[in-house]
Enzyme design. Structure first.
Site, PDB file in Angstrom:
ATOM      1  N   TYR A  71       0.852  -1.160   0.002  1.00 36.23           N
ATOM      2  CA  TYR A  71      -0.086   0.037  -0.028  1.00 36.23           C
ATOM      3  C   TYR A  71       1.071   1.303  -0.135  1.00 36.23           C
ATOM      4  O   TYR A  71       0.469   2.044   0.906  1.00 36.23           O
ATOM      5  CB  TYR A  71      -0.883  -0.122   1.281  1.00 36.23           C
ATOM      6  CG  TYR A  71      -2.157  -1.084   1.029  1.00 36.23           C
ATOM      7  CD1 TYR A  71      -2.896  -1.005   0.441  1.00 36.23           C
ATOM      8  CD2 TYR A  71      -1.847  -2.222   1.962  1.00 36.23           C
ATOM      9  CE1 TYR A  71      -4.084  -1.604   0.346  1.00 36.23           C
ATOM     10  CE2 TYR A  71      -2.912  -3.082   1.745  1.00 36.23           C
ATOM     11  CZ  TYR A  71      -4.067  -2.881   0.991  1.00 36.23           C
ATOM     12  OH  TYR A  71      -4.828  -4.010   0.851  1.00 36.23           O
ATOM     13  N   TYR A 107     -10.980  -5.207   9.671  1.00 39.48           N
ATOM     14  CA  TYR A 107      -9.754  -5.498   8.618  1.00 39.48           C
ATOM     15  C   TYR A 107      -9.598  -7.012   8.849  1.00 39.48           C
ATOM     16  O   TYR A 107      -9.378  -7.388   9.698  1.00 39.48           O
ATOM     17  CB  TYR A 107      -8.494  -4.607   8.884  1.00 39.48           C
ATOM     18  CG  TYR A 107      -7.600  -5.265   7.920  1.00 39.48           C
ATOM     19  CD1 TYR A 107      -7.502  -4.585   6.475  1.00 39.48           C
ATOM     20  CD2 TYR A 107      -6.633  -5.903   8.358  1.00 39.48           C
ATOM     21  CE1 TYR A 107      -6.538  -5.116   5.599  1.00 39.48           C
ATOM     22  CE2 TYR A 107      -5.486  -6.440   7.420  1.00 39.48           C
ATOM     23  CZ  TYR A 107      -5.412  -6.109   5.790  1.00 39.48           C
ATOM     24  OH  TYR A 107      -4.531  -6.549   5.188  1.00 39.48           O
ATOM     25  N   ASP A 129     -11.408 -13.277  14.296  1.00 44.20           N
ATOM     26  CA  ASP A 129     -10.149 -13.089  13.559  1.00 44.20           C
ATOM     27  C   ASP A 129      -9.241 -12.478  14.527  1.00 44.20           C
ATOM     28  O   ASP A 129      -9.278 -11.425  14.825  1.00 44.20           O
ATOM     29  CB  ASP A 129     -10.311 -12.216  12.351  1.00 44.20           C
ATOM     30  CG  ASP A 129      -9.068 -11.791  11.677  1.00 44.20           C
ATOM     31  OD1 ASP A 129      -7.813 -12.139  12.378  1.00 44.20           O
ATOM     32  OD2 ASP A 129      -9.119 -11.212  10.514  1.00 44.20           O
ATOM     33  N   LYS A 146       0.113 -13.644  12.283  1.00 49.44           N
ATOM     34  CA  LYS A 146       1.175 -12.469  12.394  1.00 49.44           C
ATOM     35  C   LYS A 146       2.185 -13.047  13.950  1.00 49.44           C
ATOM     36  O   LYS A 146       3.092 -13.614  13.286  1.00 49.44           O
ATOM     37  CB  LYS A 146       0.199 -11.301  13.152  1.00 49.44           C
ATOM     38  CG  LYS A 146      -0.317 -10.679  11.880  1.00 49.44           C
ATOM     39  CD  LYS A 146      -0.616  -9.295  12.377  1.00 49.44           C
ATOM     40  CE  LYS A 146      -0.675  -8.109  11.004  1.00 49.44           C
ATOM     41  NZ  LYS A 146      -2.129  -8.174  10.452  1.00 49.44           N
TER      42      LYS A 146
HETATM   43  C1  LIG Z   1      -2.832  -8.435   9.400  1.00 48.95           C
HETATM   44  C2  LIG Z   1      -4.331  -9.020   9.480  1.00 48.95           C
HETATM   45  C3  LIG Z   1      -4.810  -9.997   8.447  1.00 48.95           C
HETATM   46  C4  LIG Z   1      -4.093 -10.318   7.278  1.00 48.95           C
HETATM   47  O1  LIG Z   1      -3.001 -11.105   7.300  1.00 48.95           O
HETATM   48  P1  LIG Z   1      -1.728 -11.277   6.491  1.00 48.95           P
HETATM   49  O2  LIG Z   1      -0.778 -12.320   7.092  1.00 48.95           O
HETATM   50  O3  LIG Z   1      -1.131 -10.013   6.226  1.00 48.95           O
HETATM   51  O4  LIG Z   1      -2.671 -11.853   5.360  1.00 48.95           O
HETATM   52  C5  LIG Z   1      -6.087 -10.264   8.960  1.00 48.95           C
HETATM   53  N1  LIG Z   1      -6.795 -10.141   9.797  1.00 48.95           N
HETATM   54  C6  LIG Z   1      -6.225  -9.223  10.404  1.00 48.95           C
HETATM   55  C7  LIG Z   1      -7.052  -8.769  12.254  1.00 48.95           C
HETATM   56  C8  LIG Z   1      -4.988  -8.616  10.586  1.00 48.95           C
HETATM   57  O5  LIG Z   1      -4.458  -7.899  11.530  1.00 48.95           O
END
Ligand SMILES: *Cc1c(COP(=O)(O)O)cnc(C)c1O
Length: 437
Positions: free
Chosen positions: A19, A151, A252, A281
């Site tokens: 980005y 997100y 998530d 992450k």
């Molecule tokens: C970073 C993130 C993602 C995406 O993970 P990537 O490894 O970048 O594909 C999905 N959901 C949340 C809450 C995130 O912080």
């Protein structure tokens, strides 16, 4: 021309970054190495890292135990296909994740799917939910319900549940699948809960439950959508609505997992258990890409009830042994390092030192939770001006939108964290350059 400049020039000519537009005046630094909480730039400068390489590098860089785990595994095999073959690092990691997500001796989840990235783990979660309903012949249940400002990643299904307007994905409106979005009326974790806060979400359930496969949300904290904290009662109410209306619940925890908000997983602090959990992450301590999707017994039984009984997903590099081996060691370190104490000390220092930023006229609000400190400005910050100013002060802080935020490695020392906070204060006391003109 020195080597550093020619490399930077080559990068600007040949590469894309996340980005970031390729304009030559955008900040770009060459990192030669990193160790502990410090990045070593090619020009000799050292930066204290306030970003943990996007939430991931919780134990610091170049960690001897993580390096050793990678080396040991490298000498055995760096990868092998996961179709009809298996290996110890994946088996151990699944056991560990299922144990970490157990409460009172009972497993919250039954099975683990290893994915290559967070976005892919969200794709898999969505697939699991849809397959669950398809297996029961409920093919009309194929939509997702979520909240605004979320997100969930950059691939198309993940994008489709990310905020459709206020996000990096707005240009794909009309191309991504249409899902349902509800408002969270009140943000902030110190707000008093009011029963009518749930009404907009409840209305979506009432109107659309027959076609909704799952509700997806980042528990307690919306990350890249604005670093917004919200009341845990939302999650408890959403769980009830999911049960009442026959909708699966996906959390998530790619950003919140592994201690960042002060609890090992945010769902445990919220006392609400989802049906499907996404992790990523910090899973490998920021060493390499690996994510996981965990499903509870209901989802597993549902998917297996189909006459085919298989989950329709399987990436080439699924359960990469090198990544799993490092993840296993990272989870060991969490425990050995007493992550709870690490995160608590960071939280206390952020509360006592960062909160003072509210006195600056350009600041709208300061928010702290666990090892996360957020300064929300009244207007979007001048990214191109600010990043080099941080670098001049020997810190790595990369703002976005209206937010200047830090989420340092858990191993950061008080004097290093103080340096990050002082750098933010010094930027804020110089209002002229902070705001985008
Ligand atoms: C970073 C993130 C993602 C995406 O993970 P990537 O490894 O970048 O594909 C999905 N959901 C949340 C809450 C995130 O912080």
């Amino acid at each position: 021309m020195n080597n550093t400049n020619s490399q930077l020039q080559s990068d600007r000519k040949n590469l894309w970054h996340p980005y970031t537009n390729v304009a030559s005046d955008n900040p770009l630094y060459l990192v030669n190495s990193a160790s502990g909480v410090e990045l070593q730039l090619a020009d000799g400068r050292k930066l204290i890292d306030g970003m943990s390489s996007w939430w991931a590098c919780i134990h610091g860089y170049n960690h001897p135990a993580l390096n050793q785990a990678a080396k040991n595994q490298l000498d055995k095999m760096s990868h092998v296909m996961f179709g009809s073959l298996t290996h110890e690092p994946a088996i151990t990691l699944a056991e560990k994740l299922l144990a970490m997500t157990s409460q009172n001796g009972k497993q919250d989840f039954e099975r683990v799917f290893f994915a290559d990235s967070g976005s892919v783990s969200v794709e898999v979660a969505i697939k699991m939910a849809i397959q669950y309903w398809f297996a029961q012949g409920k093919t009309q249940k194929s939509q997702l319900l979520t909240v605004r400002n979320g997100y969930h990643g950059d691939t198309f299904a993940a994008m489709s549940v990310t905020d459709p307007e206020n996000s990096m994905h707005s240009m794909f409106q009309g191309v991504v699948s249409k899902h349902l979005f509800a408002e969270i009326p009140a943000y902030g974790d110190s707000i008093e809960w009011q029963d009518d806060y749930i009404v907009p979400i409840k209305q979506q359930f009432e109107q659309h439950h027959e076609k909704i496969a799952a509700f997806i949300i980042e528990p307690l904290l919306q990350g890249a959508g604005g670093m917004k904290f919200y009341h845990a009662e939302y999650l408890r109410q959403i769980r009830k609505l999911c049960d009442q209306y026959d909708v699966l619940l996906i959390f998530d925890e790619i950003a919140t997992g592994f201690g960042r908000t002060g609890s090992l997983f945010a769902y445990q602090a919220a006392k609400t258990t989802p049906d499907i959990l996404c992790l990523g992450k910090a899973l490998t301590g920021g060493y390499m890409t690996l994510a996981a999707t965990l499903a509870n017994s209901k989802v597993v039984a549902g998917i297996h009830a189909d006459h085919q009984g298989l989950l329709m997903h399987g990436p080439t590099f699924m359960a990469n042994p090198l990544a799993c081996a490092v993840a296993n060691q990272s989870l060991n370190l969490l425990e050995q390092n007493n992550w709870q104490q690490q995160v608590l000390s960071i939280e206390q220092q952020l509360l006592s030192e960062l909160t003072a930023c509210e006195k600056y006229g350009s600041v709208a609000q300061v928010r702290v939770k666990g090892a996360i400190g957020v300064v929300e400005m009244k207007q979007a910050v001048n990214f191109k001006e600010i990043v080099p100013k941080f670098v001049e002060q020997g810190v790595w802080i990369r703002p976005f939108g209206k937010l200047i935020y830090i989420m340092p490695p858990y191993v950061i020392k008080p004097e290093q964290l103080n340096k990050l906070i002082q750098a933010i204060k010094s930027i804020l006391s110089n209002d002229v350059d902070v705001i985008r003109s």
